[in-house]
Design an enzyme around this catalytic site. Sequence first.
Site, PDB file in Angstrom:
ATOM      1  N   ASP A  14       0.451  -0.885   0.199  1.00  0.00           N
ATOM      2  CA  ASP A  14       0.508   0.133  -0.202  1.00  0.00           C
ATOM      3  C   ASP A  14       0.879   1.468  -0.270  1.00  0.00           C
ATOM      4  N   LEU A  82       0.463   3.393   8.118  1.00  0.00           N
ATOM      5  CA  LEU A  82       0.415   1.942   7.601  1.00  0.00           C
ATOM      6  C   LEU A  82       1.719   1.053   7.929  1.00  0.00           C
ATOM      7  N   SER A 127      -8.046  -3.381   9.895  1.00  0.00           N
ATOM      8  CA  SER A 127      -8.828  -3.629   9.254  1.00  0.00           C
ATOM      9  C   SER A 127      -9.890  -4.567   8.864  1.00  0.00           C
ATOM     10  N   GLU A 129     -10.327  -7.126   9.480  1.00  0.00           N
ATOM     11  CA  GLU A 129     -10.220  -8.494  10.266  1.00  0.00           C
ATOM     12  C   GLU A 129     -10.815  -8.253  11.945  1.00  0.00           C
ATOM     13  N   TYR A 151      -3.433 -10.815  15.348  1.00  0.00           N
ATOM     14  CA  TYR A 151      -3.240  -9.590  13.970  1.00  0.00           C
ATOM     15  C   TYR A 151      -4.029  -8.550  14.578  1.00  0.00           C
ATOM     16  N   ASN A 180      -9.966  -6.492   2.076  1.00  0.00           N
ATOM     17  CA  ASN A 180      -8.463  -7.613   1.587  1.00  0.00           C
ATOM     18  C   ASN A 180      -8.188  -6.771   0.546  1.00  0.00           C
ATOM     19  N   VAL A 191      -2.521 -15.203   0.336  1.00  0.00           N
ATOM     20  CA  VAL A 191      -2.784 -16.375  -0.771  1.00  0.00           C
ATOM     21  C   VAL A 191      -3.065 -16.209  -1.727  1.00  0.00           C
ATOM     22  N   ARG A 193      -1.172 -13.765  -4.125  1.00  0.00           N
ATOM     23  CA  ARG A 193      -0.158 -13.529  -4.671  1.00  0.00           C
ATOM     24  C   ARG A 193       0.107 -15.032  -4.704  1.00  0.00           C
ATOM     25  N   GLY A 213      -4.120 -24.236   2.252  1.00  0.00           N
ATOM     26  CA  GLY A 213      -4.799 -24.574   3.482  1.00  0.00           C
ATOM     27  C   GLY A 213      -6.201 -24.418   2.902  1.00  0.00           C
ATOM     28  N   PRO A 281      -4.721 -21.310  13.680  1.00  0.00           N
ATOM     29  CA  PRO A 281      -5.881 -21.803  14.705  1.00  0.00           C
ATOM     30  C   PRO A 281      -7.135 -21.301  15.093  1.00  0.00           C
ATOM     31  N   ALA A 282      -7.753 -20.167  14.296  1.00  0.00           N
ATOM     32  CA  ALA A 282      -8.344 -19.987  13.969  1.00  0.00           C
ATOM     33  C   ALA A 282      -9.080 -18.923  12.896  1.00  0.00           C
TER      34      ALA A 282
HETATM   35  P1  NAP Z   1       3.178  -4.965   3.452  1.00  0.00           P
HETATM   36  O1  NAP Z   1       3.142  -5.000   2.548  1.00  0.00           O
HETATM   37  O2  NAP Z   1       3.219  -6.188   4.576  1.00  0.00           O
HETATM   38  O3  NAP Z   1       3.737  -3.623   4.715  1.00  0.00           O
HETATM   39  C1  NAP Z   1       3.743  -3.281   5.539  1.00  0.00           C
HETATM   40  C2  NAP Z   1       4.673  -2.494   5.513  1.00  0.00           C
HETATM   41  O4  NAP Z   1       5.215  -1.765   7.232  1.00  0.00           O
HETATM   42  C3  NAP Z   1       6.118  -2.691   5.007  1.00  0.00           C
HETATM   43  O5  NAP Z   1       6.738  -1.591   5.050  1.00  0.00           O
HETATM   44  C4  NAP Z   1       6.816  -2.529   6.698  1.00  0.00           C
HETATM   45  O6  NAP Z   1       8.652  -1.996   6.342  1.00  0.00           O
HETATM   46  C5  NAP Z   1       6.638  -2.219   7.700  1.00  0.00           C
HETATM   47  N1  NAP Z   1       6.905  -2.619   8.973  1.00  0.00           N
HETATM   48  C6  NAP Z   1       6.388  -3.524   9.535  1.00  0.00           C
HETATM   49  N2  NAP Z   1       6.987  -3.887  10.731  1.00  0.00           N
HETATM   50  C7  NAP Z   1       7.555  -2.914  10.988  1.00  0.00           C
HETATM   51  C8  NAP Z   1       8.479  -1.906  12.018  1.00  0.00           C
HETATM   52  N3  NAP Z   1       8.671  -3.098  12.763  1.00  0.00           N
HETATM   53  N4  NAP Z   1       8.551  -0.843  11.652  1.00  0.00           N
HETATM   54  C9  NAP Z   1       8.596  -0.536  10.634  1.00  0.00           C
HETATM   55  N5  NAP Z   1       8.279  -0.371   9.633  1.00  0.00           N
HETATM   56  C10 NAP Z   1       7.786  -1.974   9.899  1.00  0.00           C
HETATM   57  O7  NAP Z   1       1.396  -4.396   3.812  1.00  0.00           O
HETATM   58  P2  NAP Z   1      -0.208  -3.945   3.227  1.00  0.00           P
HETATM   59  O8  NAP Z   1      -0.950  -4.885   2.451  1.00  0.00           O
HETATM   60  O9  NAP Z   1       0.542  -3.090   2.518  1.00  0.00           O
HETATM   61  O10 NAP Z   1      -0.836  -3.029   4.132  1.00  0.00           O
HETATM   62  C11 NAP Z   1      -0.103  -1.996   4.449  1.00  0.00           C
HETATM   63  C12 NAP Z   1      -0.934  -1.644   5.887  1.00  0.00           C
HETATM   64  O11 NAP Z   1      -2.992  -1.952   5.909  1.00  0.00           O
HETATM   65  C13 NAP Z   1      -0.869  -2.661   7.024  1.00  0.00           C
HETATM   66  O12 NAP Z   1      -1.041  -2.076   8.204  1.00  0.00           O
HETATM   67  C14 NAP Z   1      -1.813  -3.607   7.253  1.00  0.00           C
HETATM   68  O13 NAP Z   1      -1.848  -4.277   8.605  1.00  0.00           O
HETATM   69  C15 NAP Z   1      -3.639  -3.308   6.906  1.00  0.00           C
HETATM   70  N6  NAP Z   1      -4.338  -3.804   5.848  1.00  0.00           N
HETATM   71  C16 NAP Z   1      -3.899  -4.169   4.752  1.00  0.00           C
HETATM   72  C17 NAP Z   1      -4.911  -4.621   4.420  1.00  0.00           C
HETATM   73  C18 NAP Z   1      -4.148  -5.574   3.048  1.00  0.00           C
HETATM   74  O14 NAP Z   1      -5.417  -6.206   2.349  1.00  0.00           O
HETATM   75  N7  NAP Z   1      -3.036  -5.203   2.310  1.00  0.00           N
HETATM   76  C19 NAP Z   1      -6.266  -4.736   4.969  1.00  0.00           C
HETATM   77  C20 NAP Z   1      -6.597  -4.055   5.766  1.00  0.00           C
HETATM   78  C21 NAP Z   1      -5.471  -3.254   6.500  1.00  0.00           C
HETATM   79  P3  NAP Z   1       9.716  -3.786   5.651  1.00  0.00           P
HETATM   80  O15 NAP Z   1       9.817  -3.209   4.716  1.00  0.00           O
HETATM   81  O16 NAP Z   1      10.646  -3.554   6.291  1.00  0.00           O
HETATM   82  O17 NAP Z   1       9.196  -4.893   6.233  1.00  0.00           O
HETATM   83  N1  GDD Z   2      -1.646 -16.791   3.023  1.00  0.00           N
HETATM   84  C1  GDD Z   2      -2.738 -17.622   2.694  1.00  0.00           C
HETATM   85  N2  GDD Z   2      -1.772 -19.065   2.630  1.00  0.00           N
HETATM   86  N3  GDD Z   2      -3.445 -18.073   2.740  1.00  0.00           N
HETATM   87  C2  GDD Z   2      -4.356 -18.965   2.688  1.00  0.00           C
HETATM   88  C3  GDD Z   2      -3.491 -20.226   2.334  1.00  0.00           C
HETATM   89  C4  GDD Z   2      -2.178 -19.851   1.856  1.00  0.00           C
HETATM   90  O1  GDD Z   2      -1.650 -21.549   1.664  1.00  0.00           O
HETATM   91  N4  GDD Z   2      -4.382 -21.195   2.040  1.00  0.00           N
HETATM   92  C5  GDD Z   2      -5.590 -20.995   2.469  1.00  0.00           C
HETATM   93  N5  GDD Z   2      -5.596 -19.436   3.097  1.00  0.00           N
HETATM   94  C6  GDD Z   2      -6.861 -18.594   3.497  1.00  0.00           C
HETATM   95  C7  GDD Z   2      -6.117 -18.082   4.764  1.00  0.00           C
HETATM   96  O2  GDD Z   2      -6.495 -19.417   5.848  1.00  0.00           O
HETATM   97  C8  GDD Z   2      -7.505 -17.293   5.009  1.00  0.00           C
HETATM   98  O3  GDD Z   2      -8.880 -17.391   5.197  1.00  0.00           O
HETATM   99  C9  GDD Z   2      -7.565 -16.520   3.876  1.00  0.00           C
HETATM  100  O4  GDD Z   2      -6.508 -17.994   2.477  1.00  0.00           O
HETATM  101  C10 GDD Z   2      -6.508 -15.336   3.615  1.00  0.00           C
HETATM  102  O5  GDD Z   2      -5.474 -15.189   3.783  1.00  0.00           O
HETATM  103  P1  GDD Z   2      -4.500 -14.597   3.336  1.00  0.00           P
HETATM  104  O6  GDD Z   2      -3.826 -13.323   1.909  1.00  0.00           O
HETATM  105  O7  GDD Z   2      -3.341 -14.558   4.426  1.00  0.00           O
HETATM  106  O8  GDD Z   2      -4.930 -12.842   3.682  1.00  0.00           O
HETATM  107  P2  GDD Z   2      -5.949 -12.574   4.877  1.00  0.00           P
HETATM  108  O9  GDD Z   2      -7.569 -12.441   4.386  1.00  0.00           O
HETATM  109  O10 GDD Z   2      -5.471 -13.604   6.576  1.00  0.00           O
HETATM  110  O11 GDD Z   2      -5.339 -11.163   5.306  1.00  0.00           O
HETATM  111  C11 GDD Z   2      -4.797  -9.925   4.683  1.00  0.00           C
HETATM  112  O12 GDD Z   2      -6.025  -8.986   5.053  1.00  0.00           O
HETATM  113  C12 GDD Z   2      -6.826  -8.341   6.014  1.00  0.00           C
HETATM  114  C13 GDD Z   2      -7.721  -7.952   5.372  1.00  0.00           C
HETATM  115  O13 GDD Z   2      -8.858  -8.226   6.150  1.00  0.00           O
HETATM  116  C14 GDD Z   2      -3.651  -9.384   5.235  1.00  0.00           C
HETATM  117  O14 GDD Z   2      -3.129  -8.337   4.322  1.00  0.00           O
HETATM  118  C15 GDD Z   2      -3.644  -8.574   6.171  1.00  0.00           C
HETATM  119  O15 GDD Z   2      -3.095  -7.659   7.215  1.00  0.00           O
HETATM  120  C16 GDD Z   2      -5.477  -6.839   6.055  1.00  0.00           C
HETATM  121  O16 GDD Z   2      -5.684  -6.409   7.178  1.00  0.00           O
END
Ligand code: NAP
Ligand code: GDD
Length: 338
Positions: A14, A82, A127, A129, A151, A180, A191, A193, A213, A281-282
């Site tokens: 992001d 972020l 999120s 979540e 988380y 997501n 999942v 990517r 999974g 686990p959940a």
């Molecule tokens: P991401 O690709 O995993 O990026 C996470 C960022 O946080 C990276 O720049 C990482 O830096 C940095 N970071 C992690 N731990 C840190 C620390 N201890 N100190 C400083 N920086 C740290 O996540 P994203 O998908 O872009 O998501 C951005 C935000 O939105 C996150 O807070 C995520 O929880 C939230 N969110 C995401 C989604 C989604 O579906 N993508 C949905 C809802 C909320 P490094 O490069 O150094 O690891």
């Molecule tokens: N990662 C992953 N790997 N997930 C899997 C797999 C696997 O091999 N197989 C099935 N899944 C299922 C997970 O159990 C989950 O139900 C779903 O795919 C999505 O998993 P993730 O892509 O890891 O995302 P997430 O929904 O747990 O969390 C993401 O979205 C949140 C917003 O709802 C993350 O981006 C979080 O940071 C974000 O807040």
Amino acid sequence: MGKRALITGITGQDGSYLAEHLLSLDYEVHGLVRRVALADGSRLARLEHLRDQITLHAASLESYPSIWHVLGRTSFDECYHLAAQSYVADSFADSFTTMNANVCGTHYLLEALRQLQPRCKFYFAGSSEMFGKVRETPQSETTPFHPRSPYGVSKATGFFLTQNYREAYDFFACAGILFNHESPRRGPEFVTRKITRGVARIKAGKASELKLGNLEARRDWGHAADYVRAMHLMLQQPTPADFVVATGTMHTVREFCDLAFAEAGLDYREWVQIDPDLYRPAEVETLQGDASRARSVLGWRPRYDFQELVREMVQSDLQHAGAEAAPAKPSQRFKIVG
Ligand code: NAP
Ligand code: GDD
């Protein structure tokens, strides 16, 4: 030059899209980056094309002095928080690191802003979540939270911290409740990517199976480029508020697999293996957002649909399937302060 913004987590999916979006709006864009990431050029890969246009500051979410130091040196109009340990599965493996970064890190940033830059507008990356074991479908800003992972607990805590700073200190602080969102820049552990990279590796003859999974989990998947526009819009409102950002449509992981493999002319049933170790686990079984408030107040709408998202991700990974081992780019060419 327009406004000056600080993005924590600028190296993430992001962060890179938001930096692009703010630059296109004539912002001066700064990023807060872990020193370890500055030393490891590969972690700056998502920003490589922006390196001449952004300024990076070394700091860590674990260190209040490092955040204080950055905010004491440069003033910002807007701060997009972020940075987080964002991988749900990892939060079960090490909940303490997740809590420290996501809860304390958010608290440090809010407090340092209150002390040093009380007029800086603040966005918190909440999120879906937080809804966890959902109480109703679709979920909106009024749906109660029931997080199902460390988380999710950490994000709910960050949400309430943000709300409390707004109410207690009259601070312009908003939380986005984002469902997501994915893209070709999504981390390979998530999942979507994992699937699109798996498709490309199988197609290129580099893998012979893909282990996953829970295929029945359902998510409301959008495109990250759409969702960062909503973050920006939240901070342009006359009063701070929290918003759900979602497409309103839901698909299973199985459906994502089906479409992604088909995009490459493959049948997922021949390649996907279920690995029980990848179950959580959940689990959060189902997420579907109601973004009516974002539509009516922010005028926000997603431009991508599910099919376009999957196609873009598969096509990007197919293109790069031969270039996975490309060497890391040196970080020295970025403008780094401190
Ligand atoms: P991401 O690709 O995993 O990026 C996470 C960022 O946080 C990276 O720049 C990482 O830096 C940095 N970071 C992690 N731990 C840190 C620390 N201890 N100190 C400083 N920086 C740290 O996540 P994203 O998908 O872009 O998501 C951005 C935000 O939105 C996150 O807070 C995520 O929880 C939230 N969110 C995401 C989604 C989604 O579906 N993508 C949905 C809802 C909320 P490094 O490069 O150094 O690891
Ligand atoms: N990662 C992953 N790997 N997930 C899997 C797999 C696997 O091999 N197989 C099935 N899944 C299922 C997970 O159990 C989950 O139900 C779903 O795919 C999505 O998993 P993730 O892509 O890891 O995302 P997430 O929904 O747990 O969390 C993401 O979205 C949140 C917003 O709802 C993350 O981006 C979080 O940071 C974000 O807040």
